[in-house]
Design a protein around this motif. Structure first.
Motif, PDB file in Angstrom:
ATOM      1  N   GLY A 169      43.856  31.218  50.804  1.00 48.91           N
ATOM      2  CA  GLY A 169      44.568  30.806  51.820  1.00 48.91           C
ATOM      3  C   GLY A 169      44.107  29.404  52.400  1.00 48.91           C
ATOM      4  O   GLY A 169      44.722  28.508  52.650  1.00 48.91           O
ATOM      5  N   GLY A 170      42.579  29.423  52.499  1.00 45.24           N
ATOM      6  CA  GLY A 170      41.940  28.257  53.090  1.00 45.24           C
ATOM      7  C   GLY A 170      42.371  27.303  51.956  1.00 45.24           C
ATOM      8  O   GLY A 170      42.417  26.175  52.759  1.00 45.24           O
ATOM      9  N   ILE A 171      41.985  27.362  50.910  1.00 52.04           N
ATOM     10  CA  ILE A 171      42.169  26.232  50.014  1.00 52.04           C
ATOM     11  C   ILE A 171      43.392  25.500  49.938  1.00 52.04           C
ATOM     12  O   ILE A 171      43.924  24.321  49.987  1.00 52.04           O
ATOM     13  N   LEU A 172      44.466  26.563  50.102  1.00 52.94           N
ATOM     14  CA  LEU A 172      46.111  26.144  50.047  1.00 52.94           C
ATOM     15  C   LEU A 172      46.195  25.275  51.460  1.00 52.94           C
ATOM     16  O   LEU A 172      46.776  24.170  51.251  1.00 52.94           O
ATOM     17  N   LEU A 189      47.814  44.146  49.499  1.00 44.45           N
ATOM     18  CA  LEU A 189      48.312  44.056  50.902  1.00 44.45           C
ATOM     19  C   LEU A 189      46.768  43.316  51.538  1.00 44.45           C
ATOM     20  O   LEU A 189      47.110  42.220  52.449  1.00 44.45           O
ATOM     21  N   SER A 190      45.729  43.993  51.284  1.00 45.09           N
ATOM     22  CA  SER A 190      44.604  43.179  51.957  1.00 45.09           C
ATOM     23  C   SER A 190      44.283  41.805  51.562  1.00 45.09           C
ATOM     24  O   SER A 190      44.033  41.007  52.339  1.00 45.09           O
ATOM     25  N   ILE A 191      44.591  41.381  50.334  1.00 47.46           N
ATOM     26  CA  ILE A 191      44.301  39.914  49.953  1.00 47.46           C
ATOM     27  C   ILE A 191      45.504  39.137  50.539  1.00 47.46           C
ATOM     28  O   ILE A 191      45.323  38.228  51.068  1.00 47.46           O
ATOM     29  N   PHE A 192      46.774  39.673  50.669  1.00 43.37           N
ATOM     30  CA  PHE A 192      47.950  38.935  51.091  1.00 43.37           C
ATOM     31  C   PHE A 192      47.663  38.849  52.699  1.00 43.37           C
ATOM     32  O   PHE A 192      47.962  37.529  53.074  1.00 43.37           O
ATOM     33  N   GLN A 193      47.021  39.719  53.411  1.00 40.75           N
ATOM     34  CA  GLN A 193      46.896  39.726  54.789  1.00 40.75           C
ATOM     35  C   GLN A 193      45.744  38.554  55.241  1.00 40.75           C
ATOM     36  O   GLN A 193      46.068  37.698  55.874  1.00 40.75           O
ATOM     37  N   GLY A 194      44.579  38.424  54.346  1.00 38.67           N
ATOM     38  CA  GLY A 194      43.888  37.620  54.547  1.00 38.67           C
ATOM     39  C   GLY A 194      44.315  36.203  54.112  1.00 38.67           C
ATOM     40  O   GLY A 194      43.797  35.065  54.723  1.00 38.67           O
ATOM     41  N   ASN A 247      39.864  40.378  53.695  1.00 41.02           N
ATOM     42  CA  ASN A 247      39.652  40.228  52.172  1.00 41.02           C
ATOM     43  C   ASN A 247      39.117  38.882  51.713  1.00 41.02           C
ATOM     44  O   ASN A 247      39.903  37.888  52.055  1.00 41.02           O
ATOM     45  N   PRO A 248      38.032  38.625  51.554  1.00 40.37           N
ATOM     46  CA  PRO A 248      37.423  37.262  51.227  1.00 40.37           C
ATOM     47  C   PRO A 248      38.168  36.597  50.086  1.00 40.37           C
ATOM     48  O   PRO A 248      38.269  35.235  50.340  1.00 40.37           O
ATOM     49  N   LEU A 249      38.772  37.197  49.323  1.00 42.38           N
ATOM     50  CA  LEU A 249      39.381  36.331  48.250  1.00 42.38           C
ATOM     51  C   LEU A 249      40.666  36.033  48.739  1.00 42.38           C
ATOM     52  O   LEU A 249      41.020  34.671  48.685  1.00 42.38           O
TER      53      LEU A 249
END
Length: 230
Positions: free
Chosen positions: A180-183, A3-8, A173-175
């Motif tokens: 998300g930033g790269i996409l 969830l944390s990765i998905f939210q970030g 979550n930095p990952l």
């Protein structure tokens, strides 16, 4: 995906797309793609933005280790509200004309004129000699790739979107923020390179600024509530 990765990931994706559409580097990619091979321009611009995203996320990830997590969240909250109000102010004062587009065109035109004054040689020996005397980096990367990379990198350095990525990576979550930033960067750069200048000139900068402002305000409210509950 946790969830944390998905939210970030989702926050970073939304912020990147809204921040980069109509940005200076978006216009630069669109104009460069009209004058040079699209693949080299896309590779240079996207490589630069990937590096910038990773560096920004790394700074945001390191922030909680240097200062307390509570203070980090307060700083991120202030950044989100500040960027939101800044974007809303830009939307309010937008006159419909793209000053950034004109500025980028003028800079690139001046660069072309500066390079255009040099006479071209048809002598193969002279060409081989010039290749040997080229700067070190151009021995491995094409000049177009390096030009697109450098224009994008220095155009993004210290930009609102870079600082927002740092704040987002500190709070989420930095990952997920990196992915998300790269996409988001990939989607924007592909649109800029293959959509061309016509797409850039049809973008409503007022709508983009308004959407970005509201998104940052939402992030700020969420960060504020998260800080209060921590």
């Amino acid at each position: 995906m946790s969830l944390s990765i998905f939210q970030g990931f989702t926050k970073s994706l939304a912020m990147t797309v809204i921040s980069e559409i109509g940005d200076k580097t978006f216009f630069a990619a669109a104009i460069l793609a009209m004058r040079h091979p699209r693949r080299q321009v896309l590779a240079g611009c996207l490589s630069s933005l990937i590096v910038m995203t990773i560096l920004s996320a790394a700074v945001g990830m390191a922030a909680p280790n240097l200062i307390s997590r509570t203070l980090t969240k307060h700083i991120a909250t202030v950044l989100f509200f500040g960027f939101g109000l800044w974007s809303l102010w830009d939307a309010y004062n937008e006159d419909g004309e793209s000053e950034e587009l004109a500025e980028v065109e003028a800079e690139l035109d001046a660069d072309i004129k500066a390079d255009g004054g040099k006479p071209k040689s048809n002598n193969k020996g002279d060409d081989d000699s010039k290749k040997k005397n080229r700067p070190f980096m151009t021995q491995f990367f094409s000049p177009i790739f390096l030009k697109a990379f450098s224009i994008t990198f220095f155009g993004e350095w210290g930009d609102k979107s870079q600082l927002a990525t740092i704040g987002l990576a500190a709070a989420e979550n930095p990952l997920g923020v990196v992915l998300g930033g790269i996409l988001g960067q990939a989607l924007c750069q592909i649109a800029a390179v293959f959509g061309g200048k016509s797409l850039a000139t049809q973008i409503s900068e007022r709508f983009i600024a308004l959407s970005g402002g509201l998104l940052f305000i939402v992030f700020g409210i969420q960060s504020l509530l998260s800080t209060a509950n921590s």
